[in-house]
Scaffold this active site. Sequence first.
Site, PDB file in Angstrom:
ATOM      1  N   ARG A 125       0.945  -1.085  -0.083  1.00  0.00           N
ATOM      2  CA  ARG A 125       0.069   0.181   0.005  1.00  0.00           C
ATOM      3  C   ARG A 125       0.879   1.295   0.154  1.00  0.00           C
ATOM      4  NH1 ARG A 125      -2.813   0.320   5.052  1.00  0.00           N
ATOM      5  NH2 ARG A 125      -1.338   1.969   5.403  1.00  0.00           N
ATOM      6  N   GLU A 144       5.075   6.620   2.510  1.00  0.00           N
ATOM      7  CA  GLU A 144       6.057   5.595   2.481  1.00  0.00           C
ATOM      8  C   GLU A 144       5.101   4.680   1.816  1.00  0.00           C
ATOM      9  OE1 GLU A 144       6.041   3.107   6.059  1.00  0.00           O
ATOM     10  OE2 GLU A 144       4.126   3.479   6.540  1.00  0.00           O
ATOM     11  N   ASN A 146       4.263   0.661   2.211  1.00  0.00           N
ATOM     12  CA  ASN A 146       4.368  -0.494   3.052  1.00  0.00           C
ATOM     13  C   ASN A 146       4.050  -1.924   2.259  1.00  0.00           C
ATOM     14  OD1 ASN A 146       3.166   0.920   5.685  1.00  0.00           O
ATOM     15  ND2 ASN A 146       1.896   1.681   4.117  1.00  0.00           N
ATOM     16  N   SER A 151      -2.863  -2.954   6.081  1.00  0.00           N
ATOM     17  CA  SER A 151      -4.085  -3.446   6.575  1.00  0.00           C
ATOM     18  C   SER A 151      -5.068  -2.158   6.178  1.00  0.00           C
ATOM     19  CB  SER A 151      -3.820  -3.453   7.952  1.00  0.00           C
ATOM     20  OG  SER A 151      -3.600  -2.202   8.684  1.00  0.00           O
ATOM     21  N   LYS A 305      12.686   2.234   5.508  1.00  0.00           N
ATOM     22  CA  LYS A 305      12.537   3.622   5.455  1.00  0.00           C
ATOM     23  C   LYS A 305      14.072   3.981   4.538  1.00  0.00           C
ATOM     24  CE  LYS A 305       8.608   4.854   7.984  1.00  0.00           C
ATOM     25  NZ  LYS A 305       8.026   3.443   8.167  1.00  0.00           N
ATOM     26  N   LYS A 364      12.899   9.894  10.745  1.00  0.00           N
ATOM     27  CA  LYS A 364      12.224   8.727  11.129  1.00  0.00           C
ATOM     28  C   LYS A 364      13.359   7.471  11.102  1.00  0.00           C
ATOM     29  CE  LYS A 364       8.184   9.470   7.678  1.00  0.00           C
ATOM     30  NZ  LYS A 364       7.666   9.001   6.527  1.00  0.00           N
ATOM     31  N   GLU A 368       8.039   0.254  11.646  1.00  0.00           N
ATOM     32  CA  GLU A 368       6.708   0.220  10.942  1.00  0.00           C
ATOM     33  C   GLU A 368       5.634   0.459  12.062  1.00  0.00           C
ATOM     34  OE1 GLU A 368       6.336   0.621   7.676  1.00  0.00           O
ATOM     35  OE2 GLU A 368       8.317   0.454   7.225  1.00  0.00           O
ATOM     36  N   GLY A 369       4.361   0.870  11.750  1.00  0.00           N
ATOM     37  CA  GLY A 369       3.305   0.589  12.503  1.00  0.00           C
ATOM     38  C   GLY A 369       2.757   1.935  13.449  1.00  0.00           C
ATOM     39  N   ARG A 450      -7.470   7.456   5.278  1.00  0.00           N
ATOM     40  CA  ARG A 450      -7.338   7.566   6.751  1.00  0.00           C
ATOM     41  C   ARG A 450      -7.328   9.208   7.111  1.00  0.00           C
ATOM     42  NH1 ARG A 450      -2.244   4.376   7.997  1.00  0.00           N
ATOM     43  NH2 ARG A 450      -1.613   5.298   6.214  1.00  0.00           N
TER      44      ARG A 450
END
Length: 474
Positions: A125, A144, A146, A151, A305, A364, A368-369, A450
């Site tokens: 994604r 970024e 993923n 998800s 990254k 960064k 992740e997450g 989002r």
Amino acid sequence: MAAAWQDVVRDAAAVREAAAVAVDAALLAGVLMRTGEQPNASDVVNYAPFTLLPSAVPRALFEQAYAVQQDFNLLVDAVSQNREFLEQTLASTIKVDDFTARLFRIYKQVLEEGLAQTVFLGINRSDYMFDCGLEGTAALRQIEINTIAASFGGLTSRTADVHRLVLNVLGKSEEASQLLPNNPAKGLALGIAKAWELYGSQRAVVMFLVEDVQRNIFDQRCIENELWNRRIRVVRKRFRDVFEQGSLDASRRLYMDGQEVAVVYYREGYVPQVYDEQNWEARLLLERSRAVKCPDIATQLAGTKKVQQELSRQGTLEKLLPGHPEAIARIRATFAGLYSLDEGEEGDRMAATAIADPDRFVLKPQREGGGNNLYGEELREVLEKIKDSPERTSYILMDKIRPQPALNYLLRAHSPLQVSECISELGIFGVYVRQGRELVLNRAAGHLLRTKAIEHADGGVAAGVAVLDTPFLV
Ligand code: ADP
Ligand code: MG
């Protein structure tokens, strides 16, 4: 960006009525999450957080994001097959970042043994924000990509219906009819099904590798159920189960207690905290196997990254995608400024620039997450502390993107209904399947919007900051 719902957003009575309808519609549509109190039981569940109103997204940027997705699929796949590039790019990172180093060790180990896997499945994604230029024209900027456990493709397949209803309730039927259909669950399942078919064993199952704490199970079920409907068997297992039940036969076929596994779809495994020694052993077993891993460990590394930052360096895309000048131009047009903090003159200069003007940047680490990045004063403090130590190289620096905020309501169970200034992040799902050297499937598979209140610099839906949304193209 146009404030699309100016007339209703301050109408308290209309908003209250619409919110009550919206919450019940989300429950009816299956926009669901388990509760924090009982994350592993479905007896009592909540709606997943979402916006009351769809958010305005510039049509041209939305189309641009779709148009570049196949290029990004191609790029991720190319990076994952380029050992020299991965080795060079991650050399500085793995000296200081233990987690990336451990993944890298497995990567090298499986290459040295020789890959048993011949079919490759990528589900990624690519996430973007709309950067507001000085002249007021927004530009698409990639945040970024993923490459593991991306998800909300399941739940977001159901949010457009909810927002369509809300707009009808608010007397905006014309706008309601313009909301786009969106079904990443189906698109992702199609990729998994293709990989399963090419693996070539009717008896074999698809294994979802899931977390210990499974609050977001309904998102995964949307994809699982698509597979069941195609008569493909699905099992849900944790790393611990793999450690206890997993084995390889002489040709490195993967078995779980005697059941052959064709595809391993990771919805876990991207944060260091989940790996104890046994889970690392389980990960190694999976990677050594012939099963199609989504993603294989090389593709997970392609999503770091540090790789993203090196891709933005002049000439890198040309080396990775020779013969694809148009794809390269489309990809590069989405890049924000990205900077290495490796030891040396370039890194010294960027560290000093960021310390002098921290609000221009995001710092960064290789994580992740959500919730790991540093901004503003905190960025300055951390960089001051590590600017002369090798630890600096475990981070990259990125230009901060500044989207135009819009008013909306973030609907969350047990939270008061209040208006917030919000910004959005658009994700496009990509799916591809490669057999040997031949790409047999390469598509965009739907989108995810989002939205979060502007006071939060960082964090996604699972982190409890952003909520699900639907784009309204303007
Ligand atoms: P993670 O892997 O933790 O999701 P991201 O790079 O996606 O890392 O960053 C997490 C969040 O931080 C994003 O969802 C976004 O809200 C915010 N963010 C990241 N990079 C930028 C940026 N360059 N400008 C503004 N916000 C950013
Ligand atoms: Mg992210």
